[in-house]
Design an enzyme around this catalytic site. Sequence first.
Site, PDB file in Angstrom:
ATOM      1  N   ASP A   1     -65.037 -15.660  56.321  1.00 60.21           N
ATOM      2  CA  ASP A   1     -64.589 -16.815  57.106  1.00 60.21           C
ATOM      3  C   ASP A   1     -65.774 -17.755  57.289  1.00 60.21           C
ATOM      4  O   ASP A   1     -66.787 -17.380  57.896  1.00 60.21           O
ATOM      5  CB  ASP A   1     -64.075 -16.328  58.466  1.00 60.21           C
ATOM      6  CG  ASP A   1     -63.312 -17.406  59.219  1.00 60.21           C
ATOM      7  OD1 ASP A   1     -63.116 -18.495  58.655  1.00 60.21           O
ATOM      8  OD2 ASP A   1     -62.923 -17.151  60.375  1.00 60.21           O
TER       9      ASP A   1
ATOM     10  N   ASP B   1     -61.234 -22.368  53.941  1.00 62.20           N
ATOM     11  CA  ASP B   1     -62.442 -21.784  54.522  1.00 62.20           C
ATOM     12  C   ASP B   1     -62.376 -20.280  54.770  1.00 62.20           C
ATOM     13  O   ASP B   1     -63.278 -19.726  55.408  1.00 62.20           O
ATOM     14  CB  ASP B   1     -62.807 -22.506  55.819  1.00 62.20           C
ATOM     15  CG  ASP B   1     -61.725 -22.383  56.878  1.00 62.20           C
ATOM     16  OD1 ASP B   1     -60.602 -22.009  56.532  1.00 62.20           O
ATOM     17  OD2 ASP B   1     -62.023 -22.669  58.053  1.00 62.20           O
ATOM     18  N   GLU B   2     -61.358 -19.608  54.286  1.00 60.71           N
ATOM     19  CA  GLU B   2     -61.334 -18.151  54.474  1.00 60.71           C
ATOM     20  C   GLU B   2     -60.536 -17.482  53.365  1.00 60.71           C
ATOM     21  O   GLU B   2     -59.637 -18.074  52.769  1.00 60.71           O
ATOM     22  CB  GLU B   2     -60.781 -17.767  55.846  1.00 60.71           C
ATOM     23  CG  GLU B   2     -59.356 -18.190  56.101  1.00 60.71           C
ATOM     24  CD  GLU B   2     -58.835 -17.685  57.439  1.00 60.71           C
ATOM     25  OE1 GLU B   2     -59.138 -16.540  57.818  1.00 60.71           O
ATOM     26  OE2 GLU B   2     -58.097 -18.450  58.096  1.00 60.71           O
TER      27      GLU B   2
END
EC number: 2.7.7.7
Length: 360
Positions: free
Chosen positions: A14, A108-109
């Site tokens: 993350d 983003d993860e």
Amino acid sequence: MSENPQYRKIIHVDMDAFYASVEQLDNPDLRGKPVAVGGSEKRGVVSAASYEARKFGVKSAMSGLLAKQKCPQLIFVRPRYDRYKEISTKIREIFYDYTDLVEPLSLDEAYLDVTENKKGNPSASMIAQEIRDRIWDELELRASAGISVNKFLAKVASDINKPNGQKTISPEEVIPFLEELSVNKFYGVGKVTAAKMHNLGIFTGMDLKKKTLEELVKLFGKSGNFYYNIVRGIHHSKVKPNRIRKSIAAERTFFENISSEIFMLEKLDKIAEELERRMIKSKTKGKTITLKIKYSDFTQQTRSKTITEFIQKKDDFMPIVKELLYQDTLKNSVRLLGISFGNLDTEKKEPVWVQLKFDF
């Protein structure tokens, strides 16, 4: 966990304050300062906040007005999604150096299954550290990671030592960890459900574990089965490299509130054009059309209709959007409108996942 546990090695990576960190990376003047991506001090909603801004209580989904009240020195920056996607692609290239089993959740993860990996490294914790080091060395961005035997635990673990940290929950630690964990921190348990659990005297995993499957299903419906399993460390969902998209949407926040339905239709027509482009680009059609309305008081309403045929063209779904708009009286002036497609033709049954046993 059973005496002969079967498990995999799952990493959840993350990125730390990703959008805001990219803005600070590209503009040195923003480094060390409270930054909010999206919104403004008068309009809009914060999409992301730097850690400097979070110290003041600024967070995503907060109105720009409230964010500015909490942090008067807050700097608002317009989002640059093309740039975020560009960097996200580079991050995923790093992931693919270790495994092809990568399931992006957003820009983003992502989840990574490194049970068997391209480096032949038996330590998922060492792989996670190496990935985080490479993201910093190659892109100058920070990431956190969670490592454990399934996706649920890896997701929970990645939040424990944020920012710029990682947490490993080994097989023998799973049950003690879950028993002590606050239900507020269980991924998939939202504020409303957590409040309901608290009212029932359920504050930790241990409290949750005392409830029978029948009790949990009676109290929480189908989710009861999920809660019953996860608190026992059971979560068989595999890392899906080709993650199936569940919906496609387009929406717009307006500089001034709109109260006229005629003006709303004009705005919806533009939003529909964008949605059609996205549907065609993704080669996707859908059956469920949803109209999203956010009022000036920030309350939100959705209206949906499911049809029998898969469609994607504006000419086909705009009449349905119009029908949904006039379906009920608007209770206030409107600050945001959105249209989304669900029930897509990409959805299909998930295959059964059989876990294999490896040394952790």
